[in-house]
Design a protein around this motif. Structure first.
Motif, PDB file in Angstrom:
ATOM      1  N   LYS A 137       2.777   8.238   1.562  1.00 50.41           N
ATOM      2  CA  LYS A 137       2.024   8.867   2.655  1.00 50.41           C
ATOM      3  C   LYS A 137       1.004   9.874   2.099  1.00 50.41           C
ATOM      4  O   LYS A 137      -0.140   9.939   2.549  1.00 50.41           O
ATOM      5  CB  LYS A 137       2.991   9.566   3.595  1.00 50.41           C
ATOM      6  CG  LYS A 137       2.336  10.170   4.840  1.00 50.41           C
ATOM      7  CD  LYS A 137       3.367  10.771   5.753  1.00 50.41           C
ATOM      8  CE  LYS A 137       2.694  11.348   7.003  1.00 50.41           C
ATOM      9  NZ  LYS A 137       1.661  12.335   6.729  1.00 50.41           N
ATOM     10  N   LEU A 138       1.423  10.646   1.087  1.00 49.79           N
ATOM     11  CA  LEU A 138       0.480  11.571   0.452  1.00 49.79           C
ATOM     12  C   LEU A 138      -0.663  10.821  -0.214  1.00 49.79           C
ATOM     13  O   LEU A 138      -1.821  11.268  -0.213  1.00 49.79           O
ATOM     14  CB  LEU A 138       1.206  12.435  -0.578  1.00 49.79           C
ATOM     15  CG  LEU A 138       2.223  13.430  -0.021  1.00 49.79           C
ATOM     16  CD1 LEU A 138       2.975  14.111  -1.172  1.00 49.79           C
ATOM     17  CD2 LEU A 138       1.539  14.482   0.839  1.00 49.79           C
ATOM     18  N   SER A 139      -0.345   9.671  -0.821  1.00 39.79           N
ATOM     19  CA  SER A 139      -1.392   8.878  -1.458  1.00 39.79           C
ATOM     20  C   SER A 139      -2.392   8.364  -0.436  1.00 39.79           C
ATOM     21  O   SER A 139      -3.616   8.372  -0.681  1.00 39.79           O
ATOM     22  CB  SER A 139      -0.764   7.722  -2.228  1.00 39.79           C
ATOM     23  OG  SER A 139      -1.762   6.923  -2.835  1.00 39.79           O
ATOM     24  N   LYS A 140      -1.908   7.913   0.724  1.00 36.39           N
ATOM     25  CA  LYS A 140      -2.816   7.451   1.775  1.00 36.39           C
ATOM     26  C   LYS A 140      -3.674   8.599   2.303  1.00 36.39           C
ATOM     27  O   LYS A 140      -4.871   8.429   2.566  1.00 36.39           O
ATOM     28  CB  LYS A 140      -2.025   6.809   2.896  1.00 36.39           C
ATOM     29  CG  LYS A 140      -1.354   5.494   2.511  1.00 36.39           C
ATOM     30  CD  LYS A 140      -0.588   4.908   3.686  1.00 36.39           C
ATOM     31  CE  LYS A 140       0.073   3.578   3.291  1.00 36.39           C
ATOM     32  NZ  LYS A 140       0.851   2.993   4.420  1.00 36.39           N
ATOM     33  N   ASP A 141      -3.048   9.773   2.477  1.00 32.54           N
ATOM     34  CA  ASP A 141      -3.834  10.940   2.901  1.00 32.54           C
ATOM     35  C   ASP A 141      -4.923  11.272   1.884  1.00 32.54           C
ATOM     36  O   ASP A 141      -6.058  11.624   2.252  1.00 32.54           O
ATOM     37  CB  ASP A 141      -2.911  12.140   3.092  1.00 32.54           C
ATOM     38  CG  ASP A 141      -1.923  11.931   4.231  1.00 32.54           C
ATOM     39  OD1 ASP A 141      -2.192  11.032   5.074  1.00 32.54           O
ATOM     40  OD2 ASP A 141      -0.908  12.649   4.276  1.00 32.54           O
ATOM     41  N   PHE A 142      -4.592  11.192   0.601  1.00 31.08           N
ATOM     42  CA  PHE A 142      -5.580  11.470  -0.439  1.00 31.08           C
ATOM     43  C   PHE A 142      -6.724  10.452  -0.401  1.00 31.08           C
ATOM     44  O   PHE A 142      -7.900  10.813  -0.544  1.00 31.08           O
ATOM     45  CB  PHE A 142      -4.899  11.458  -1.805  1.00 31.08           C
ATOM     46  CG  PHE A 142      -5.828  11.685  -2.952  1.00 31.08           C
ATOM     47  CD1 PHE A 142      -6.358  12.935  -3.218  1.00 31.08           C
ATOM     48  CD2 PHE A 142      -6.220  10.626  -3.781  1.00 31.08           C
ATOM     49  CE1 PHE A 142      -7.231  13.137  -4.282  1.00 31.08           C
ATOM     50  CE2 PHE A 142      -7.086  10.821  -4.837  1.00 31.08           C
ATOM     51  CZ  PHE A 142      -7.596  12.085  -5.087  1.00 31.08           C
ATOM     52  N   GLU A 143      -6.390   9.172  -0.200  1.00 32.82           N
ATOM     53  CA  GLU A 143      -7.436   8.152  -0.129  1.00 32.82           C
ATOM     54  C   GLU A 143      -8.337   8.375   1.084  1.00 32.82           C
ATOM     55  O   GLU A 143      -9.560   8.213   0.993  1.00 32.82           O
ATOM     56  CB  GLU A 143      -6.788   6.767  -0.054  1.00 32.82           C
ATOM     57  CG  GLU A 143      -6.090   6.355  -1.348  1.00 32.82           C
ATOM     58  CD  GLU A 143      -5.405   5.003  -1.210  1.00 32.82           C
ATOM     59  OE1 GLU A 143      -5.483   4.429  -0.094  1.00 32.82           O
ATOM     60  OE2 GLU A 143      -4.818   4.523  -2.194  1.00 32.82           O
TER      61      GLU A 143
END
Length: 820
Positions: free
Chosen positions: A212-218
């Motif tokens: 989820k953090l990775s998607k937010d970063f993207e």
């Protein structure tokens, strides 16, 4: 929950008794790691697929194993040990932060009891997602591309790509063993290669949170890229709009005429008589002067250069350099502390010279050469350039004068090239500079090209004719070298005696070309420097040049037969417009209390190294004051107007006359204009050789009033005035005047004679007292002198007493012998 048997089936070869080890692949973003983890050659595609498959399966089995020990959604029946393990794993992974909804109520209570409340919600940067964002799946390389890994000297690895010909590429496909996977399988494996989250997450809960953090970063990166693209598009539109607007500007001729609109507000003679150009502040040449000096000074720390410059040039602010600081105008009036012709210089002294002397020397010389170029005219310079160039000698500035001369001569050469009269890219001519020290010469020659270096001035005054009587001489005398331009900077002030200055002047004059040569004498702008320049000017006019038409012959009162020579034509080019005695130097020699002296100022942009040497690193505006005179040999003055007639004509003004006057017959401003309401007062040095104050009111002429208000120090004035009054020069009390306190006071001087037992003694009352300087150095010197005199007097008295005793003893012995 999986059993131990299931885990063994999924992860063969895994030792469950060993502790849980998280694989680290954080270095995969480096070229070497990528080349090792993902081989790039087609001949090793099978190894690439095998490595990726093993890494992917290892990460999956580790996550499943961690899930077997820590459930994704803990049940109410979870043991306290399992809850504590989840909390500790969360603290280890997310540090002092915590993702939203990561822990349930029971786990969060234990988290607060053990570590306290988290500081904030976890961000992608807290778990390294931003750093390892490039670890996703990469597309396969083309069939015909290969790479070579090369190790550099510093230990780093460089990846070099090269193209494989099609024939070799097709041949390499046939060499692939059948047991290895094909290219399609390797592409599929590459597309499903594990990323940073897959490799780092230890259980399903961590995997979901970090995903989820990775998607937010993207998403944030995507928004940032969109904002940058919008800003770039907006900037491109603005640039395109400016380009379109620029197409509507007037043509080159119309634009140049628009620029001349401001100069049309002035009278043409006012523009031609300016001492400064439109830009009062002078910019030093970067490629010819600033950059070479900066590279030379990089070898030494600037603090050492500053200390050496202060030792050589008189302390902080460099008061004994070519530029005198404004706060030291009343200090000791000395010459340049480190002359260019000094035979010995240390390494640090040579650095101090180029850092502290060349920038102000260039600024003053450039200002003088621009004025001389205006007054001599471009026709003479261009004619000499066509005939083979001019021979220039720089004596005193250490090469700064040659750089300034190169700027002047290149401007004239470019004009000739535009006319099509010359074709060579470089202007002809010879350049010579006097540099005494070898260390300074090695530095200066790095930015002076095609230049001859001399250790001292050639002495033609004391050299005989090379002919006849000499064994190595021919029948005809050898041709002596002469120079068309001689720039003598700071040569006279360092010489205290007049006969030394006379010898230097005779030597310079013998080196000057007899057919139109120019001698420029430059000194510092204080009374002693002005007197050195005025002495050279007065000597040349009285001993070397014939008087101008209509001017009296100013012969010296007591001529020295050793310096007598045949006089020849010539005249003063700048700054004087009179060819007689200077009105500020009526009495030769030094004068105490001098207030009026001829000087000029040039503002320039300080280089960074020069500002640091001065101690004002953030201030880049510099000023240099100087006194100078330029004299031309062998050419008479063009205009027949001289003296009083030229002054009266200039007073009437040339505003409405069609005939253009000779600018060398106009008065020159020696001070800033005094602006008052409705009128302007100008202090001028007239061609008659007098100082006068001319008043230009608004009622006299609106154009003359406008130009007078905008005039500057050093400008020639051609528009006349309404009234004028003489102005006496404040030249001091003269060399022999002791002053009011030292001269005859109000009380008469009286001598008293006293007769006593010791004899007759005389004493003078009301005698002038010796004035002592207030500085401690002079007081110490006078005290030592008094002590030495007292000691000598005491020794004289003791010696006299001893002689008297010896004579008395001899007389007594003679008396005894007579009795016997």
């Amino acid at each position: 929950m999986l059993s131990a048997r299931g885990i063994r089936n999924v992860c063969p070869g895994r030792n469950l008794s060993s502790p849980l080890i998280t694989p680290r692949f954080s270095n995969l973003h480096t070229p070497l790691a990528r080349s090792q983890a993902f081989p790039l050659s087609r001949s090793v595609q099978a190894n690439r697929s095998t490595a990726i498959t093993q890494a992917f399966s290892t990460s999956r089995c580790l996550r499943q194993e961690a899930t077997a020990t820590t459930p994704a959604t803990p049940s109410p029946s979870a043991s306290p040990e399992e809850i504590e393990q989840v909390v500790r794993d969360a603290k280890q992974r997310f540090r002092d932060t915590l993702p939203k909804g990561y822990l349930n109520q029971e786990e969060y209570a234990l988290y607060e009891r053990l570590y306290g409340p988290p500081l904030r919600e976890t961000l992608p940067e807290d778990v390294g997602i931003d750093t390892h964002a490039d670890m996703g799946p990469r597309p396969p390389r083309p069939d015909n591309e290969g790479t070579v890994i090369r190790q550099l000297e510093d230990g780093e690895i460089e990846e070099i790509s090269y193209e494989i010909p099609r024939e070799q590429g097709e041949a390499s496909e046939s060499e692939v063993p059948e047991e290895q996977v094909d290219e399609k399988d390797s592409m599929n494996v590459a597309q499903h290669a594990p990323g940073y989250v897959d490799l780092v997450a230890r259980n399903q809960r961590e995997y979901d949170a970090m995903q989820k953090l990775s998607k937010d970063f993207e998403e944030s990166q995507k928004k940032q890229r969109e904002a940058e693209e919008k800003a770039a598009a907006k900037e491109e539109e603005e640039l395109q709009r400016q380009v379109e607007e620029s197409r509507t500007w007037p043509e080159e001729e119309e634009y140049s005429q628009k620029e001349l609109a401001d100069t049309r507000r002035f009278h043409p003679l006012s523009v031609e008589g300016r001492f400064y150009d439109e830009l009062v502040e002078l910019a030093l040449p970067r490629d010819q002067l600033i950059t070479p000096i900066r590279e030379l000074l990089d070898r030494t720390h600037i603090d050492h250069v500053k200390k050496a410059a202060e030792d050589a040039f008189g302390g902080a602010g460099l008061p004994n350099s070519p530029a005198t600081p404004s706060w030291n105008k009343t200090g000791p009036m000395k010459g340049v502390g480190l002359p260019a012709d000094q035979r010995h210089m240390t390494e640090i002294e040579a650095d101090a010279f180029i850092a502290g002397s060349l920038p102000p020397a260039y600024a003053s010389t450039m200002s003088i050469l621009k004025e001389v170029r205006k007054r001599v005219g471009t026709e003479w310079l261009q004619s000499r350039l066509k005939a083979g160039g001019l021979n220039v000698l720089d004596a005193g500035s250490g090469g700064a004068g040659l750089i300034a001369w190169d700027e002047i001569i290149r401007a004239e050469w470019d004009l000739l090239k535009e006319k099509g009269e010359v074709r060579s890219p470089e202007p002809p001519g010879k350049k010579t500079v006097v540099v005494g020290s070898d260390r300074l010469r090695h530095r200066v020659k790095t930015f002076l090209e095609n230049t001859t270096f001399l250790p001292r001035l050639p002495d033609y005054e004391h050299s005989g004719e090379m002919r006849g009587g000499h064994l190595d001489a021919g029948d005809k005398p050898q041709v002596r070298k002469s120079y068309d331009i001689i720039i003598a900077s700071h040569l006279f002030l360092n010489e205290e005696q007049d006969h030394y200055r006379q010898a230097i002047l005779n030597n310079l004059w013998s080196l000057l070309n007899k057919d139109g040569g120019l001698l420029i004498v430059v000194e510092k702008a204080h009374p002693r420097g002005f007197e050195a320049v005025a002495h050279a000017r007065d000597t040349i006019l009285k001993q070397f040049l014939l008087p101008q038409a209509g001017q009296p012959d100013n012969l010296p009162e007591n001529p020295n037969p050793a310096y007598q020579r045949e006089r020849e034509p010539g005249h003063v080019v700048a700054p004087c417009t009179n060819q007689g005695v200077c009105p500020m130097y009526q009495i030769p020699g030094k004068s105490r209390g001098r207030k009026d002296f001829c000087s000029f100022n040039q503002r320039f942009v300080r280089p960074a190294f020069y500002s640091r040497v001065l101690g004002s690193g953030q201030h880049n505006q510099g000023d240099v004051d100087f006194s100078y005179v330029a004299i031309r040999r062998g050419v008479e003055k063009k205009s027949p107007l001289t003296g009083k007639e030229a002054t009266n004509t200039a007073f009437k003004g040339f505003e409405n006359t069609e005939e253009k006057p000779d600018l060398q017959t106009l008065p020159r401003s020696i001070m800033r204009p005094l602006k008052r309401k409705g009128h302007v007062t100008l202090d001028l040095c007239t061609p008659e050789g007098r100082l006068e104050r001319w008043t230009v009111p608004k009622s006299f002429s609106k154009l003359a009033y406008h130009d007078a208000r905008k005039s500057r120090w050093g400008d020639l004035w051609a528009l006349g005035a309404k009234t004028r009054v003489p102005r006496e020069a404040r030249a001091g009390r003269g060399p022999d005047d002791g002053g009011k306190r030292a001269g005859q006071g109000s009380k008469p001087r009286r001598v008293e004679i006293t007769m006593g037992p010791g004899g007759i003694s005389a004493g003078e009352k009301n005698a002038p007292r010796e004035r002592r300087a207030k500085n401690k150095k002079t007081q110490k010197k006078d005290l030592m002198k008094e002590l030495m005199e007292a000691e000598e007097e005491e020794e004289r008295i003791i010696s006299k007493q001893m002689d008297d005793e010896v004579e008395a003893q001899l007389a007594l012995e003679d008396k005894k012998r007579g009795r016997l």
